[in-house]
Write a protein that holds these residues in place. Structure first.
Motif, mmCIF file in Angstrom:
data_model
loop_
_atom_site.group_PDB
_atom_site.id
_atom_site.type_symbol
_atom_site.label_atom_id
_atom_site.label_comp_id
_atom_site.label_asym_id
_atom_site.label_seq_id
_atom_site.Cartn_x
_atom_site.Cartn_y
_atom_site.Cartn_z
ATOM 1 N N ILE B 39 0.848 -1.184 0.000
ATOM 2 C CA ILE B 39 0.000 0.000 0.000
ATOM 3 C C ILE B 39 0.883 1.233 0.000
ATOM 4 O O ILE B 39 1.738 1.410 0.862
ATOM 5 C CB ILE B 39 -0.927 0.002 1.240
ATOM 6 C CG1 ILE B 39 -1.796 -1.265 1.247
ATOM 7 C CG2 ILE B 39 -1.801 1.248 1.251
ATOM 8 C CD1 ILE B 39 -2.619 -1.442 2.507
ATOM 9 N N GLU B 45 -6.823 3.494 0.493
ATOM 10 C CA GLU B 45 -6.964 2.084 0.139
ATOM 11 C C GLU B 45 -8.196 1.552 0.856
ATOM 12 O O GLU B 45 -8.334 1.720 2.071
ATOM 13 C CB GLU B 45 -5.725 1.311 0.600
ATOM 14 C CG GLU B 45 -5.803 -0.184 0.395
ATOM 15 C CD GLU B 45 -5.226 -0.623 -0.948
ATOM 16 O OE1 GLU B 45 -4.332 0.070 -1.462
ATOM 17 O OE2 GLU B 45 -5.679 -1.661 -1.474
ATOM 18 N N VAL B 212 -6.254 3.849 5.206
ATOM 19 C CA VAL B 212 -6.761 2.516 4.887
ATOM 20 C C VAL B 212 -8.123 2.401 5.531
ATOM 21 O O VAL B 212 -8.264 2.586 6.745
ATOM 22 C CB VAL B 212 -5.834 1.409 5.438
ATOM 23 C CG1 VAL B 212 -6.324 0.042 4.974
ATOM 24 C CG2 VAL B 212 -4.398 1.641 4.984
ATOM 25 N N ARG B 227 -7.466 2.847 -4.444
ATOM 26 C CA ARG B 227 -7.329 1.416 -4.749
ATOM 27 C C ARG B 227 -8.233 0.634 -3.812
ATOM 28 O O ARG B 227 -8.559 1.084 -2.718
ATOM 29 C CB ARG B 227 -5.882 0.955 -4.580
ATOM 30 C CG ARG B 227 -4.917 1.582 -5.570
ATOM 31 C CD ARG B 227 -3.509 1.085 -5.314
ATOM 32 N NE ARG B 227 -3.338 -0.321 -5.710
ATOM 33 C CZ ARG B 227 -2.952 -0.717 -6.921
ATOM 34 N NH1 ARG B 227 -2.725 0.172 -7.862
ATOM 35 N NH2 ARG B 227 -2.811 -2.001 -7.192
ATOM 36 N N THR B 228 -8.643 -0.548 -4.249
ATOM 37 C CA THR B 228 -9.541 -1.355 -3.444
ATOM 38 C C THR B 228 -9.053 -2.797 -3.408
ATOM 39 O O THR B 228 -8.564 -3.317 -4.411
ATOM 40 C CB THR B 228 -10.975 -1.302 -4.019
ATOM 41 O OG1 THR B 228 -11.447 0.032 -3.933
ATOM 42 C CG2 THR B 228 -11.915 -2.217 -3.242
ATOM 43 N N GLU B 239 -6.621 -7.108 -5.675
ATOM 44 C CA GLU B 239 -6.335 -5.741 -5.259
ATOM 45 C C GLU B 239 -5.956 -4.954 -6.504
ATOM 46 O O GLU B 239 -5.093 -5.392 -7.281
ATOM 47 C CB GLU B 239 -5.187 -5.719 -4.243
ATOM 48 C CG GLU B 239 -5.088 -4.448 -3.424
ATOM 49 C CD GLU B 239 -4.164 -3.416 -4.029
ATOM 50 O OE1 GLU B 239 -4.221 -2.252 -3.587
ATOM 51 O OE2 GLU B 239 -3.389 -3.745 -4.947
ATOM 52 N N THR B 242 -9.383 1.289 -7.877
ATOM 53 C CA THR B 242 -10.808 1.143 -7.620
ATOM 54 C C THR B 242 -11.634 1.071 -8.897
ATOM 55 O O THR B 242 -12.514 0.219 -9.037
ATOM 56 C CB THR B 242 -11.298 2.321 -6.757
ATOM 57 O OG1 THR B 242 -10.502 2.323 -5.578
ATOM 58 C CG2 THR B 242 -12.752 2.163 -6.372
#
Lengths: 283, 263
Positions: B39, B45, B212, B227-228, B239, B242
């Protein structure tokens, strides 16, 4: 009678029963208080409270007031730090499943259920006979300390356990050490419960007589010189006066005892309110 | 146990999170399986997945809050800023200063608003009133709640509404000046207006620190996350950025979840 009517009837009669028990319990309490006040108030003079004791003309409970305060001091000075400390250990620093903790918990529960005369006998055998102190306020105070210790441990532990885990997590997640978390977050949040526990414990000390009968000697006519001298307490004086044909003096002593208990309860109320003002106690 | 330990504070080289083959067990039960993820700093995230999938558990490994749970065991490597945070003798309180956390339910201390925010700085030994004042005001401003509470800093934090309490908790976390903020379903107990405020706040905060966030609300992840990561039964399934994860997920299971076939 229809079903609806029946349940309505039952509901009403239940309400009646609860009202009746409310009235009965309060009437009993009021009756005791009024009886004591009527009998005792007349005897409450300066000399009775603070004067010298010279039987049969001058009866005074000053020795008992001094004795009671000394006993309270000894029992609480030892009982509060040790009891609160043990409770903190049990709830914060020990694993609740461990055998040791289970054993301690069982012991405190058993000890708090033992009749006080058994504690008195223990105090008699250990302090009066074993240590050779004879009848002494110190021996009585120590026995009372042993008696209220499980009481304090249990009530304080209960107060600590009821503090939500999320508050501990919040503190630790901010980078606080465990000790700071316990002393700055958990203890203050449990403060009103802790205060209540301490008040209950002082109440037990003040109202105890069986223990003292066997440990401090019921010397009603002499102000105790030091901790190792024999003495008396308010509760013992009531026993003494009523046993030796002085029921009015007994009632007057009861008034003083009653006032002392009310005073301590007010103190607790005040302490709780002060703590609540700071935002504690609601957690 | 709470014995104070004198240790050199670890030196973090940035605040990139790097997790390699992490396994976590609660007693016999395995809660996380072979999780590996990186990350980057200063981005949002999001962890999504159904209840019990391990996303919150994983979040709590990043500031070692799982240490508090009896019988919890961690294998594998968790690095933050080049430091292995599970190495022996690691200064965990310092880690938690740098990696802050906000919980699902608002949990303000039963103290005044001021004392809530001043708690962390006081823990670090700051005692001067003007220094504390400055931290309190700036933290409340960063959590955009200052205007609502500035006239009642001495009043109990418990008198605030749920949404305000949660922003107060964010302010409290910020008062330790963390470089990463972990949010564990921070809006699940809040109404839509309070939720919107906190989402807006996250957008502001990510300019300065990494965030996060665990959420079970996929729209929320879509709205705020760069990002997811999708978790399922203790595994990190996928991962990605997004937009990518919601428009063309690579894994069959991700597709089923985001299209609402289970969860």
């Amino acid at each position: 009678m229809s079903r609806k009517g029946l349940s309505r009837y039952l509901g009403l009669s239940l309400k009646g029963v609860t009202y009746l028990s409310l009235i009965l319990s309060n009437v009993a309490l009021l009756g005791i208080i009024i009886y004591i006040l009527v009998d005792g108030m007349g005897y409450l003079t300066w000399d009775f409270l603070f004067g010298p004791y010279r039987a049969p003309d001058l009866i005074s409970i000053w020795p008992a007031i001094v004795g009671t305060l000394e006993l309270l001091l000894i029992a609480l000075a030892l009982g509060l730090p040790i009891g609160i400390g043990s409770a903190i250990f049990l709830s914060e620093y020990s694993k609740s499943e461990s055998k040791l903790v289970k054993a301690i918990r069982l012991a405190t529960e058993t000890l708090s259920g033992i009749p006080s005369i058994v504690y008195g006998l223990f105090g008699y055998l250990v302090f009066v006979v074993g240590f050779g102190w004879g009848y002494s306020l110190l021996g009585g105070g120590l026995t009372l300390f042993l008696m209220i210790l499980p009481l304090i441990v249990r009530s304080v532990e209960e107060a600590l356990v009821s503090v939500p885990k999320s508050l501990r997590e919040a503190s630790l997640a901010l980078g606080a050490q465990k000790s700071r978390t316990v002393f700055k977050v958990v203890l203050p949040s449990a403060s009103s419960g802790i205060v209540t526990g301490c008040i209950l414990a002082s109440g037990r000390v003040i109202s105890e007589s069986a223990v003292l009968l066997l440990t401090i000697g019921m010397v009603v006519n002499k102000v105790p010189g030091d901790m190792l001298s024999a003495g008396t307490s308010l509760a013992l004086d009531i026993y003494y006066f009523s046993n030796f044909g002085m029921p009015e003096e007994a009632a007057a002593t009861s008034v003083v005892l009653l006032l002392l208990v009310i005073f301590i309860n007010l103190l607790a109320l005040l302490a709780e309110r002060l703590l609540r003002g700071k935002g504690y106690g609601k957690a | 146990m709470g014995k104070p330990r004198i240790s050199d504070e670890p030196v973090f080289d940035g605040f990139k999170i790097k997790v390699e083959e992490l396994n976590l067990y609660y007693g016999e039960k395995q809660a996380l399986k072979n999780v590996s993820i990186s990350i980057e700093e200063k981005q949002v995230e999001a962890f999504i997945g159904p209840s019990g999938c391990g996303k919150s558990t994983f979040l709590r490994t990043l500031n070692r809050m799982n240490d508090l749970i009896d019988g919890c065991r961690v294998e594998g490597k968790v690095e933050i800023g080049g430091q292995d945070i599970y190495q022996k003798g690691f200064d965990v309180p310092y880690l938690r200063r740098k990696v802050g956390m906000v919980f699902q339910k608002p949990n303000p201390f039963p103290m005044s608003i001021y004392d809530n925010i001043a708690y962390a700085p006081r823990t670090f030994g700051i005692k001067k009133k003007d220094e504390l004042d400055e931290i309190v005001v700036s933290s409340l401003k960063r959590a955009s709640i200052y205007d609502e509470v500035k006239d009642r800093l001495k009043e109990s934090a418990l008198a605030l509404s749920g949404g305000q309490q949660q922003r107060l908790c964010i302010a409290r976390a910020l008062s330790a000046s963390p470089s990463i903020l972990l949010l564990d379903e921070p809006t699940s107990a809040l109404d839509p207006v309070s939720t919107a405020k906190i989402e807006e706040l996250i957008g502001e905060l990510k300019k300065e620190i990494g965030i996060v966030i665990v959420t079970h609300n996929m729209q929320q992840a879509a709205r705020i996350a760069d990002r997811t990561a999708f978790f399922l039964m203790g595994e990190l399934v996928e991962e990605a950025p997004t937009t990518a994860i919601f428009s063309h997920p690579q894994d069959e299971r991700t597709l089923s979840y985001i299209t609402g076939r289970f969860g």
